[in-house]
Write an enzyme that holds these catalytic residues in place. Structure first.
Site, PDB file in Angstrom:
ATOM      1  N   GLU A   1       0.955  -1.390   0.354  1.00 26.99           N
ATOM      2  CA  GLU A   1       0.425  -0.433  -0.087  1.00 26.99           C
ATOM      3  C   GLU A   1       1.457   1.109  -0.226  1.00 26.99           C
ATOM      4  OE1 GLU A   1      -2.160   2.680   3.102  1.00 26.99           O
ATOM      5  OE2 GLU A   1      -2.034   0.242   3.543  1.00 26.99           O
TER       6      GLU A   1
ATOM      7  N   GLU B   1       5.630   3.515  11.821  1.00 26.97           N
ATOM      8  CA  GLU B   1       4.650   3.915  12.833  1.00 26.97           C
ATOM      9  C   GLU B   1       3.942   2.955  13.166  1.00 26.97           C
ATOM     10  OE1 GLU B   1       0.304   2.423   9.369  1.00 26.97           O
ATOM     11  OE2 GLU B   1       2.976   2.931   8.566  1.00 26.97           O
TER      12      GLU B   1
END
Length: 455
Positions: free
Chosen positions: A71, A148
């Site tokens: 992604e 993240e």
């Protein structure tokens, strides 16, 4: 955090007006790509979403997180676009774009003025067919993914609890693994891993294009033929069933992490929505969740927080749309003087009370009003309509059943709610995760301590 709605019972009669005003239309390209168009002419805007039926549950051991890593790479350039140019072009059109990965699917979207639809459709088709995998860009982006994970999971006590809960509840099913991936797998991931994932799964015959807004369905299909229709279909890998074995007793997991308060979540294995007409227990479980925690004065909050003051926060959660097994959760933060074990018992006691007594008709009517209002109003935005269509399609339930779900919720009886409360909340279906808070300045030597065999 739950979205609360306060409406009159009269909304029950109005819901079909919202749901049926503009039926969606479905088309299929020759290469196997499904196109669903939902016309809504209230404003001159459109939402475009490309949904790939591929998510974290399809990953192999050793490459967890690859769906999410891809992604990120989808924004890093094609044969005709430089890294970041996709986003810059959408911004220049006055639109916004983003993407998300779940356990079940990966989706990419743009929200733009309807006159700009052709431009963003061409951009999406380009990166489906012409994505490039620059090793330098990957090396930079995988570090972003690892950071993240650190910020959203490793440094967040509640996220660690959710991750440990999934890992404990699911033994064989790949819902065991976190969407972001285990850190070791991210550290070992290569650009070849990500490219292989794209080459294997990113194909028109594994994708659904959903367009909602001020558009003409026939023109949308012509544009889809122009840009996506020329991309050849692929022979997709055979997906094998990955059934979770029968659970044979309570599972417990303890997470020790810096936090202000203890926390406990109880997760029960319950049915997934497969057939809207036949799965009456699913609809009853939706209503049970709303009885417990569907509005501010629902049972858990009213009894455990306001009256008995044994908890600072409580909640119940159930989402029946998934490709795999699902969980019904009860959770809470105990107040001073209450232990997590005591709160466990109180949460279960509220379900047990419904199992014994059912739900009075006046309460049931009020709860269903709130629940159906939420179902109706989440479709009030163009983007919300596109989201619901895509999520249902990806999890195996046709978007054509959206309105029928409201009918089924409206028909749920007190006896049905009582029945599911009696049958699905025993010990053998239960996994419990507990947060034991460490001082906020302290880092745990060991993040999780497994005490038994979930997020």
């Amino acid at each position: 955090m739950k979205f609360r709605l306060f409406v009159s019972a009269g909304l029950l009669a109005l819901s079909p007006v919202f749901a049926l005003a503009q039926p969606a239309q479905e088309f299929m390209l020759k290469n196997g790509m499904k196109i669903i168009v939902k016309e809504d002419h209230r404003a001159p805007t459109a939402a475009q979403m490309v949904w790939y039926k591929i998510g974290a549950m399809d990953e192999f051991n050793g490459t967890t997180g690859v769906a999410h890593a891809l992604e990120h790479m989808m924004f890093k350039g094609t044969k005709t676009l430089k890294p970041g140019e996709f986003s810059a072009k959408v911004a220049a059109l006055g639109g916004r774009e983003n993407a998300f990965t779940s356990k079940d699917y990966t989706a990419y979207f743009e929200q733009i003025g309807q006159s700009k639809l052709e431009t963003v459709m061409a951009l999406e088709a380009d990166r489906m067919a012409n994505l490039v995998f620059d090793p330098k860009e990957f090396a930079q982006e995988i570090r972003v993914v690892m950071e993240e994970r650190r910020l959203r999971t490793d440094d967040q006590a509640m996220a660690l609890v959710g991750e440990a809960l999934d890992a404990a509840a699911f033994v064989a099913h790949p819902y065991h693994h976190p969407i972001v991936g285990w850190m070791d797998d991210l550290q070992q991931m290569t650009v070849q891993d990500v490219k292989a994932w794209h080459d294997r799964w990113y194909a028109p015959n594994n994708a659904t294009l959903v367009v909602a807004g001020d558009v003409d369905a026939a023109k949308v299909v012509k544009l889809a033929e122009k840009y996506f229709g020329k991309i050849p279909a692929k022979v997709l890998p055979v997906r094998k069933p990955q059934q979770e074995p029968l659970q044979r007793g309570i599972k417990r997991v303890t997470v020790k992490a810096p936090a202000e308060n203890p926390f406990v979540v109880l997760a029960f294995k319950v049915p997934t929505l497969r057939d809207v007409e036949k799965d009456d227990d699913v609809h009853a479980l939706d209503v049970l969740s709303a009885v417990l925690d569907g509005y501010d004065n629902a049972r858990l909050n009213a009894q455990l927080v306001r009256v008995d003051k044994v908890a600072n926060t409580v909640g119940a959660g159930y989402s029946s749309n998934a490709r795999g097994p699902v969980l019904f959760t009860l959770e809470g933060t105990p107040s001073a003087g209450t232990t997590t074990v005591q709160l466990e018992a109180r949460l279960r006691a509220e379900v047990a009370r419904i199992a014994r007594e059912g739900v009075p008709e006046d309460e049931l009517k009020r709860v269903k009003t709130q629940l159906i209002a939420g179902q109706v109003y989440k479709r009030d935005s163009i983007f919300g309509q596109a989201m619901e269509i895509g999520m249902m399609e990806m999890t195996g339930v046709s978007y054509k059943q959206i309105d029928r779900i409201i009918d089924k919720l409206r028909a749920v009886t007190s006896q049905q709610v009582q029945s599911v409360a009696q049958r699905y909340f025993g010990d053998d279906a239960l996994t419990i995760a507990t947060l034991e808070p460490l001082p906020l300045t302290e880092k745990p030597a060991k993040v999780t301590e497994m005490k038994g065999l979930r997020h």
